[in-house]
Design a protein around this motif. Sequence first.
Motif, mmCIF file in Angstrom:
data_model
loop_
_atom_site.group_PDB
_atom_site.id
_atom_site.type_symbol
_atom_site.label_atom_id
_atom_site.label_comp_id
_atom_site.label_asym_id
_atom_site.label_seq_id
_atom_site.Cartn_x
_atom_site.Cartn_y
_atom_site.Cartn_z
ATOM 1 N N PHE A 1 -49.246 -60.200 -56.357
ATOM 2 C CA PHE A 1 -48.577 -58.959 -55.967
ATOM 3 C C PHE A 1 -49.473 -57.740 -56.170
ATOM 4 O O PHE A 1 -49.501 -56.833 -55.328
ATOM 5 C CB PHE A 1 -47.260 -58.792 -56.737
ATOM 6 C CG PHE A 1 -46.137 -59.579 -56.151
ATOM 7 C CD1 PHE A 1 -45.430 -59.106 -55.061
ATOM 8 C CD2 PHE A 1 -45.786 -60.812 -56.669
ATOM 9 C CE1 PHE A 1 -44.399 -59.833 -54.493
ATOM 10 C CE2 PHE A 1 -44.752 -61.558 -56.118
ATOM 11 C CZ PHE A 1 -44.057 -61.064 -55.023
ATOM 12 N N ILE B 1 -44.074 -53.533 -51.733
ATOM 13 C CA ILE B 1 -42.980 -53.966 -50.852
ATOM 14 C C ILE B 1 -43.529 -54.863 -49.744
ATOM 15 O O ILE B 1 -42.936 -55.898 -49.393
ATOM 16 C CB ILE B 1 -42.246 -52.750 -50.263
ATOM 17 C CG1 ILE B 1 -41.486 -52.015 -51.379
ATOM 18 C CG2 ILE B 1 -41.284 -53.182 -49.154
ATOM 19 C CD1 ILE B 1 -40.733 -50.799 -50.913
ATOM 20 N N GLY C 1 -44.180 -58.198 -51.199
ATOM 21 C CA GLY C 1 -42.928 -58.934 -51.336
ATOM 22 C C GLY C 1 -42.485 -59.535 -50.022
ATOM 23 O O GLY C 1 -42.041 -60.694 -49.960
ATOM 24 N N SER D 1 -44.447 -62.580 -49.203
ATOM 25 C CA SER D 1 -44.196 -63.760 -50.036
ATOM 26 C C SER D 1 -43.019 -64.596 -49.552
ATOM 27 O O SER D 1 -42.781 -65.684 -50.076
ATOM 28 C CB SER D 1 -43.951 -63.330 -51.487
ATOM 29 O OG SER D 1 -42.725 -62.613 -51.600
ATOM 30 N N ASN E 1 -42.761 -63.885 -43.440
ATOM 31 C CA ASN E 1 -44.091 -63.290 -43.603
ATOM 32 C C ASN E 1 -44.902 -63.284 -42.305
ATOM 33 O O ASN E 1 -45.897 -62.566 -42.192
ATOM 34 C CB ASN E 1 -44.877 -63.982 -44.723
ATOM 35 C CG ASN E 1 -44.967 -65.484 -44.551
ATOM 36 O OD1 ASN E 1 -44.715 -66.029 -43.476
ATOM 37 N ND2 ASN E 1 -45.319 -66.175 -45.624
#
Length: 242
Positions: A157, A199, A202, A205, A210
Motif C-alpha cells: 500500500f 485509495i 486499495g 488490491s 483492479n
Amino acid sequence: MIIEAARLSGSNLLSAASRSVLFKSLGLTILLLIGLWFGLGELFAMTAMPWLEALLPGLPDWAGWAGTLAAIIAGIGLALVLALFIAPVTAAMAGLYLDEIAEVIEARDYPADQPGRPMPLGQSIRQSLGFLLVVGLGNLFALVLLIVPGINLVAFFVVNGYLLGREFFEFAAMRFMSPADAKRLRARNSTTVFFAGLIIAGFLSVPLLNLLTPMFAAGMMVHLNKMIAAKGGGLSRQWREA
C-alpha cells in the motif's frame, strides 16, 4: 476533497460518455496481462522445469505426484507475480488513455473551464514508459518485502500509494502546465496526493475491479487537480491567462 474526487471518478466509470474509453482501456489491459501470463509461463518452463525433470527420475515411483504438485505451486506463484504486474500495466495504460478520460470529465463536469492540453504522442509514450519502469521497480521492492511478516501488506500500500498517487497526479496536472510545474504542484500537495494514492492502491488490491484502475485513477486525479485549482492552489496565473 479526496473522498469526493474518488466518488466522482467511480460514478464516471460506467457512464455512457466514458464507455468507449473504458472498453479500450480494459481490453488492452487484459491483453497485456494475458501476454505476461504466457511470457512468465515460458520463462518458468525454460528455467525451473529442466531442473525439476532432472530431479524427478531419481525419486521413487510413488513420488510422481511431485510433478503435479510442483506445477500447481508454480501456477500459484505465477498468479501472485502477475498480480504485482497489474500496477505497472495500469501505469502504462494511464499514459495512453489519460487524455481521453480527462477530456470526457472536463467536458461533462467542468464545461465552463478552459480545457486541458493533450500531451504530444511522443511525450505521452515517454511518460508511460517511465511510469512503467518506476512502478515496476517499486513493486519489485514490495515483492522482496513479501517475505517479511507484518510488512508485506503495508509495503504494497505504501509503495503503490506513493508511486501511483504521484504519477497519476502529475499526468493530470501536465494537461495544464509544464512537467516541472506539475512536480512542484504535487510537492506542495504531497500529503493529499499520497492519501489519494492510497485509495488507488486499495482499488488496485480488489481482484477483477483492479482491471479498471487506469480509468478510476486517472479520473480521480483529474477531479483532484480541479479541486486544488478551485482552492487557488493549482493552475498558475500565467496558464489561466494563456
